[in-house]
Design a protein around this motif. Sequence first.
Motif, PDB file in Angstrom:
ATOM      1  N   UNK A 111       0.863  -1.200   0.000  1.00 12.90           N
ATOM      2  CA  UNK A 111       0.000   0.000   0.000  1.00 12.90           C
ATOM      3  C   UNK A 111       0.889   1.237   0.000  1.00 12.90           C
ATOM      4  N   UNK A 112       1.977   1.168   0.777  1.00 14.37           N
ATOM      5  CA  UNK A 112       2.901   2.296   0.861  1.00 14.37           C
ATOM      6  C   UNK A 112       3.483   2.594  -0.524  1.00 14.37           C
ATOM      7  N   UNK A 113       3.873   1.518  -1.240  1.00 16.41           N
ATOM      8  CA  UNK A 113       4.485   1.706  -2.565  1.00 16.41           C
ATOM      9  C   UNK A 113       3.459   2.235  -3.569  1.00 16.41           C
ATOM     10  N   UNK A 114       2.215   1.753  -3.450  1.00 18.20           N
ATOM     11  CA  UNK A 114       1.167   2.245  -4.365  1.00 18.20           C
ATOM     12  C   UNK A 114       0.889   3.713  -4.057  1.00 18.20           C
ATOM     13  N   UNK A 115       0.798   4.016  -2.756  1.00 21.53           N
ATOM     14  CA  UNK A 115       0.553   5.410  -2.343  1.00 21.53           C
ATOM     15  C   UNK A 115       1.634   6.329  -2.895  1.00 21.53           C
ATOM     16  N   UNK A 116       2.903   5.830  -2.827  1.00 21.54           N
ATOM     17  CA  UNK A 116       4.047   6.637  -3.260  1.00 21.54           C
ATOM     18  C   UNK A 116       3.833   7.120  -4.700  1.00 21.54           C
ATOM     19  N   UNK A 117       3.261   6.244  -5.550  1.00 21.87           N
ATOM     20  CA  UNK A 117       3.051   6.631  -6.952  1.00 21.87           C
ATOM     21  C   UNK A 117       1.667   7.235  -7.182  1.00 21.87           C
ATOM     22  N   UNK A 118       0.863   7.342  -6.086  1.00 23.99           N
ATOM     23  CA  UNK A 118      -0.455   7.957  -6.258  1.00 23.99           C
ATOM     24  C   UNK A 118      -0.346   9.445  -5.953  1.00 23.99           C
ATOM     25  N   UNK A 119       0.755   9.818  -5.293  1.00 23.83           N
ATOM     26  CA  UNK A 119       0.868  11.239  -4.918  1.00 23.83           C
ATOM     27  C   UNK A 119       2.019  11.927  -5.651  1.00 23.83           C
ATOM     28  N   UNK A 120       2.546  11.268  -6.704  1.00 24.12           N
ATOM     29  CA  UNK A 120       3.584  11.961  -7.484  1.00 24.12           C
ATOM     30  C   UNK A 120       2.914  13.136  -8.201  1.00 24.12           C
ATOM     31  N   UNK A 121       3.677  14.191  -8.482  1.00 23.83           N
ATOM     32  CA  UNK A 121       3.056  15.384  -9.099  1.00 23.83           C
ATOM     33  C   UNK A 121       2.448  15.040 -10.457  1.00 23.83           C
ATOM     34  N   UNK A 122       1.336  15.669 -10.769  1.00 23.36           N
ATOM     35  CA  UNK A 122       0.711  15.441 -12.081  1.00 23.36           C
ATOM     36  C   UNK A 122       0.974  16.659 -12.964  1.00 23.36           C
ATOM     37  N   UNK A 123       0.708  16.474 -14.263  1.00 24.26           N
ATOM     38  CA  UNK A 123       0.989  17.579 -15.188  1.00 24.26           C
ATOM     39  C   UNK A 123      -0.236  18.487 -15.288  1.00 24.26           C
TER      40      UNK A 123
END
Length: 1527
Positions: free
Chosen positions: A1258-1270
Motif C-alpha cells: 500500500x505504501x508503494x502504491x501510495x508513493x506513486x499515487x501522490x507523485x506530481x501530475x501535469x
Amino acid sequence: MLPLVRELVCGSDNELFEGGWRNSTNIPQVSNCGQHTDFSSIPTIFIAIFSTIVFYQLYESRNAHLRSYSPISLRIIFCCLLLIDLTATVIYDFSLRFTNSSIYDPIHLYGDIVQYAGFSLVLVLTIACRNRGITTSGVITLYWLLVVVCGVPELRYYLSGYNVDPYRAALYIVSFIFSSLELFLCCFADTTSNGYIGKNSCPEYTASFLNQLTFEWFSGLAYLGNKKSLEKEDLWDLNERDKAKNLIPSFMQNLKPEVERHRKMIKKNPEAIDPKFHPSILFPIFKTYKFTLLAGGCYKLMFDLLQFVAPELLRQLISFIEDKNQPMWIGVSIALLMFLSSLIQSMILHQYFHEMFRLGMNIRSVLTSAVYSKTLNLSNEARKGKTTGAIVNLMSVDIQRIQDMTTFIMLFWSAPLQILLSLYFLWKLLGASVLAGFIILILLIPFNSWISVKMRNCQMEQMKYKDERIKMMSETLNGMKVLKLYSWEKSMEKMILDVREKEIRVLKKLSYLNAATTLSWACAPFLVAVLTFGLYVLWDPENNILTPQITFVALALFNILRFPLAVFAMVFSQAVQCAASNTRLREFFAAEEMAPQSSIAYGGTESAVKIDDGAFAWGPKEEDKSLHNISFDIKRGQLVAVIGRVGSGKSSLLHALLGEMNKLSGSVQVNGSVAYVPQQAWIQNLSLRNNILFNKTYDEKLYRKVIESCALVQDLESLPAEDRTEIGEKGINLSGGQKQRVSLARAVYQNSEIVLLDDPLSAVDSHVGKHIFENVISSATGCLATKTRILVTHGLTYLKHCDKVIVLKDGTISEMGTYQELMNSNGAFAEFLEEFLLEESKHRGRSISFGEDSKEVDEILHDLDQVSPSIRQRIQSQMSQEIDRVDEKNAEIVSNGHQRNESAHSPAGKSDEKEALLGPKTKEKTPEPPKQAKTQLIEREAVETGKVKFEIYMSYFRAIGMLIALVFFLVYVASSVLGVFSNLYLARWSDDAKRIALAGNVSARETYVRLGVYAMLGMGQAISVCMASVIMALGMVRASRLLHGGLLHNMMRSPMAFFDVTPLGRILNRFGKDIEAVDQTLPHSIRAMVMTIFNVISTVVVIIWATPWAGIAFFVLGLIYFVVLRFYVSTSRQLKRLESASRSPIYSHFQESIQGASSIRAYGVVDKFVKESQHKVDENLATYYPSIVANRWLAVRLEMVGNLIVLSAAGAAVYFRDSPGLSAGLVGLSVSYALNITQTLNWAVRMTSELETNIVAVERIKEYTITPTEGNNSLELAAPTWPEKGDILIKNFSVRYRPGLELVLHEVSAHVAPSEKVGIVGRTGAGKSSLTLALFRIIEADGGCIEIDGVNIADLQLEQLRSRLTIVPQDPVLFSGTLRMNLDPFDAFNDDQIWEALRNAHLESFVNSLQHGLSHKISEGGENLSVGQRQLICLARALLRKTKVLVLDEAAAAVDVETDSLLQKTIREQFKECTVLTIAHRLNTVMDSDRLLVLDKGRVAEFDTPKRLLANPDGIFYSMAKDANVL
C-alpha cells in the motif's frame, strides 16, 4: 528393547528405579541395573544409528582440514583421555572378576564395554571431521549431550557416598568431567585451515551446531537492523550452495528429458497437444531435491509425534492436582517434561521450516533461470501467443506460488496423520461418541473440495484478467508519450479499468468463497466438541461423567485436531493456485523453440551466405508463407543491397538468415559469425559504452575507431558523462538517429564475419548517412570492407556501390544482379527508379540538381539515358510539366528539387529532450569528477526506511471504509469473548460434574441445559467469525478498487519527465506484485492477524484467571517478547523492502531481453544473458534469504517465551495446588490454553510482520499515487470550435525540462499566420523538438507564453488543448487491440470517415486485404505490421482529427521512396487550410515552406522565407544549406 536387555543382563532384579519410588517424597534413585544397561546404551545406540549422517557429510565435504588450534584438537585429546579412563575401568572390572571380588558386578562390565564402543566410534568420527573440514556436527554434539544427561543419575549416586567403590567412583567422576568438557567444546565451531571468512560471507556454515539450532548466527544482523536501517551493503553474500550456477545444472539435467519426451511425442503425433502430456515441472523438482524433501519429512514426522506427548502429560497433571497425596516432585517433573517436550518440538519445527524455505528459494532460482532461457529460445509462433505481460507474470506470480507451496507440501501426509492419531487417542478416551465428531469432519471434506474447485476456476479467471491488464499497462507505459500527444489517456484508462472491473468481480466471488471456508473451519472443531461431549454424556449418564481429566485432555486433542483441519483449507487453496500455476508453466515449457540454424559452417567454402530455393514462414503452416522461391549465393566480402517496397519482405529475409523464421523448404547456409543491426534499434539500460561493447572486452583502439566511423564522436561530447552516461530504458535519452548509430557501432565492434544491416541509414541525416556509408559499409573505404554485408535500404544512391542488388517484390526475388545489369534489364528495378525520379520531381521544383545528392541523381539519369533514351525523355517532360504546376502555386519559393531518398530522424530529433534529461552540454570542458556524478539517469528505486507510517494503515482503512473496519473489530471482539466464556463454562461444568457424580444425584435435565448453553455459546462464536469474514472481504475489495484506480489515474496524468527517470519495470511492479498483494495477501494477513491477537489475549486472560501468580511471570515474559519483537520487526521490514527493490531489476532485465531476443540470438550471446539473469536472481535472493532466517530467528526466541509460559502455568498450578480457588477444571483449562500459546504467539508475530510487509505494498502504491501530475491545474475551456484559424503567437517563450536544469528555449518569439506552412530547422540540440513539446505542454513554460487564436495555451485544460492539435510523431506507436481502436479510441468517427482517412494515407488496399478489415487485431506494440505501415497508420490518425494546427515530426522513416512521396502529396493536399509546423531534420523537406524558423541554442536566429534566408550569406541557414549541399 531396553527392558529385554535389562532382563538378560540383570536377571530378576531388573527394575529401572529403586522399589517404592512412586510414594517416595524424595526424588528416587535409578537402580544399578538401569544405570548400566539403559543409561549406558542410549548414547551408543544413538551414535550407531545416526553416524550415517556424519559419514554422508564427510563424503560430501570439499573443505580443507580444520586448524590444529581449533576446539576440535582439545576434543580429540579429551576423547582419548576418556578412552584411557574407560580402559582403566574395564581393566579394573576384569581384575575384580578374576580375583572373585565380592564387589564385582557383571552389569558394570556390560555398561563399560557398551560405552567404550560409543567413545571409539565418536573418536574416529571426530578425527575424520578434522581431516575433512567439518566445522560442527549435530550428531556428535547430541551424543555428548546424551552421555552427560544419562550420566547424571550415576554421578548423583557416587556423590551421595552411600556404599560406594571409591576407585570406580574416582574414575567415573573424572570421566564425567571430560564428557561435560566435550559437550562444552561442541558448543563452539571450528575453523578450516583456509578459513578466510570474507566480511560479507554468510556465517551460517561457520557457526556451531547450537548456533545453527537457535539461529544465533543471525543475531548480529538483527542488532544492526535495530541500530540503523539496513542497506544492501550490510547483507551477506548468498551461500555458495544456493547460487544459481550451482543449482541449475542438476535441475536442467532432470528437466531436459521431460521436454525432449514431449517434443518427440509431438513429432510422432502432432495431435497429441493435450495439456496432460505437457512436460512435468514438479517431477524434475522432486528428483533434484529428493534428499531435502526426505529430511523435511523426517523433521515433520518427529514434530507430529511429539505433539501427542503434551495431552498425556496434561492428564497426569490433572490427576496430580486431584490427588493431593502425590509427592511434589511428580508435579514438578510433569511441568518440566511439558517444558522440555515443547522445547524439542520448537527446535525440530524450525529446522523443518528452514529447510523448506530454502528449498522454495532454490526452486525459484532454477525455475526463473529455466523460464528465462526458454523465453530467449521461443519460436515466433510460440512467441506470438505469449505477451510480455504473460511471461513476466510466469516469473512474478506463478514461480512464486510454486515456491510458496514448499512450506505446505508435507502437510498433505502430515495433516491426515495428525487427524488419525488425534482420533485414535480420543477414541481411547471417549469411546464411540468420537464417531459423531469424525462424521462431521468427513462431511466437511466434499463441501470444501467443492468450494476449492470453484476457487480454482476463479483463480484461473483472475489470472487471465490480470495478464490482460498487465499487458495493456505495459503497452500504455511504453506508448505514454504518444498517448499524451493525442490526449488519449482517458480512453486507455477506461480500457484498463474495464478489465480491472472484471477482475474485481472475480475477487468478490473469491472473497465470498473464502468466507464460506472460514465458516466451515471455524465451526468444525467446536461442532465436533459439542457433539462428542453431548453423545458421551447422553450415552450413559450414570457412568460417562465429564471429569476435568476427560474434558481437558479431549480439548487438548481437539486443539491438535484443529490445526490440520484449519490449515487444510489453506493448503487446499494454495494447492489450487499452485496447480493453476503449474499448468501455465507446463504449457510454457511445452512451447516450440527456435529450430537450430540449419547449417553454420566455419571456413572451407567461398560462399558466406547461400539459400537454395528457400521458402520461409513466420508460422508453422504453408499459408503463413511470407518468402518463397528465394535463391542466392553471396560470396565472402561482398556488399549486397536488398530493396523493395514497404511490406515486400526485406526485413523478413534477414530474419530468415538469422533462423528466426520457419524454413518450409530449401536449404540455408550461413558460414561465419553474424552481427545484426535491427530496423528498430534495441538499446539496453546500461552505459553507452557497454551498449556498444555488448559483453566483449574493451579494446581502446578498436573502440575509438568504431565511434568515429559511426559518427558518434559529437554525440558523446553532448552527453553529460560521455560514453559512461547511463542510457534509459529503450534508449529514452537518445534520439532515433543516435540509437540507430549505437546499434550499428555494436555490430561493427563485434568484428563478425557477416553483418546484416536492416535499413540502418533511414534514421539518420543524409550527410551522416553518407559518412556512415563511406566509413562503415562501403567496400572501398569502410571499416567493414572485408566482411560480408547484406544491406536492406530505401536509399537508391548507395546501390551503385554494391556488388549485387536484390529486388524483392511480394515476398520473392523479382530481380538480382549488379546495379548496371539491373539498369540494362529494364525490369522491375528500372520501374522502381522511374517512379522514384518522377515522384521526386513532382514536388521538388524546377531544377534537376537534386540538392545534396545531385551528382548521384545526374548519374542515375545518365545511366537511364544509356539504357533507354526514351524513358529519360519521358521523365524530363513529365518533370517539367509538374514543375510548371508547382511554379504557378508558389512563385517566390526557391526551386530546389531534392532527391528524397531516405528519411531521417536526425540526432536533433530528441537531442533537446536528451539535453533536458541529462543536463545541457557545456562548451568548455568540465573537469572529470563532477561529470561522473551525472552518469545515472535512472534513479535508484527509493526504499522507504523505518517503521511503516501509521498514516499508511489509516489510508488503507479509509479505503476499506472506517465504519466497515470498526464493525469488523467489534464482531471479532464478540467472538473472542464468546470463546472464552464457552471454555470457562466447560471448566465449571466438569468440576461440578465430578462433585454431583460423587454425591450420586445426576439429573438428565441439568445435563441437557448445560449442553444447550455450551452449544449456544459456541455457535455464537462461529457465526460472528463468519460475519467478520464477509464484512471484511467486501471492504477489502472496495479498497482494492480504490487503490488501483488512484494509482492508474495518477500514472496517466504524470508528466513525461517522471517516465524518463522511472524504469517501466518499476511501475509495472506496482501494478503487478503490489496490486496482487492488496488483492489477495493483505486481506488474508489482516484477518489472520486480528484472529491470532484475540487468541493471545484470551489465553493470557484464562491463565491469569486460573493462577493469578502466573501473571508475574507473564509480565517478565511480555518484556522479553517485546524486546525480541523490536529487534525483529525493524530488521525484517527493511529486508522485505530491500527484497522488493532488488526484484524490479530481474523483471526490467527480463522485459529488455524479450524485446531484444532476436539481437541476443543473432549475436550468439544467449548464455551471457542467461548468466546475467542468474546474477540478478542471486542478488535478489541475497536479500530474501536473511528475511526468511529472520523469521526463524524470531520464532525460536518467541517459542522459548511460549514454552516458559507453559512452564509457568503448569508450575503455578503445581505450586498452588492447595489454594482454595484452584480446581482441577481450571488447571486443565489454563494449561490446555498454554499448550496452544506457542503456536499462537508465533502466528501473531508472523502475521504482524506479514501485515507490515504487505502493507508496504500500500505504501508503494501510495508513493506513486501522490507523485506530481501535469497540467498546473489549468482548467479554463476554450470555445468548442477553437482553434478556428490556427494563428500561433509565441511571446518571449522560455522552457526547461525539469527544475534545476538549464533552459532549452530562451525567450523565443515568433508569429505564424493562419494556414501558413512553417519549417523549423536548426542544428542538433537547437531546441526544435522542445518547441513542439511545449506546444502540447509536455513541458511547461518557464516564462512567456504561446497563444493560439489569441488564447494562452497555459490556461487551457490539458485534455482540450491536446485534442485540438494534431501531431504525426517520429516513432510510430501502436497499441494491441483492433485497427479501429488504434485510429479512433473514443469512437468519435463513423466508418466512412475512417475509410476516407485510410484512403488518403494509402492504406485502403492494405486494410481491405486483411481478413477482418478494421477489426484486424494488432499485436503488442504493432509487431504484426511493418514499420512503414505503422507510420502510415499514424498519418491516418492525423487525417482523421484534421485540426487547424498540424505538427509533423519528420515522420517518414522506414517508408520507401514511392510511399514517401505519396505522403508528402497527401499532407500538402489534405492540410491545405491548416497551419503546419514541420520539424525538419533534413533541409530539403522544408524548402517549399512559406517560412523557415531557424533556431540556434534555444533562441530564434532567423525567421523568413527560404529565398530570403538563402540570400543572406552570413546567416545560419545559409551555412546549414551549404553544409548539406542544398545550395
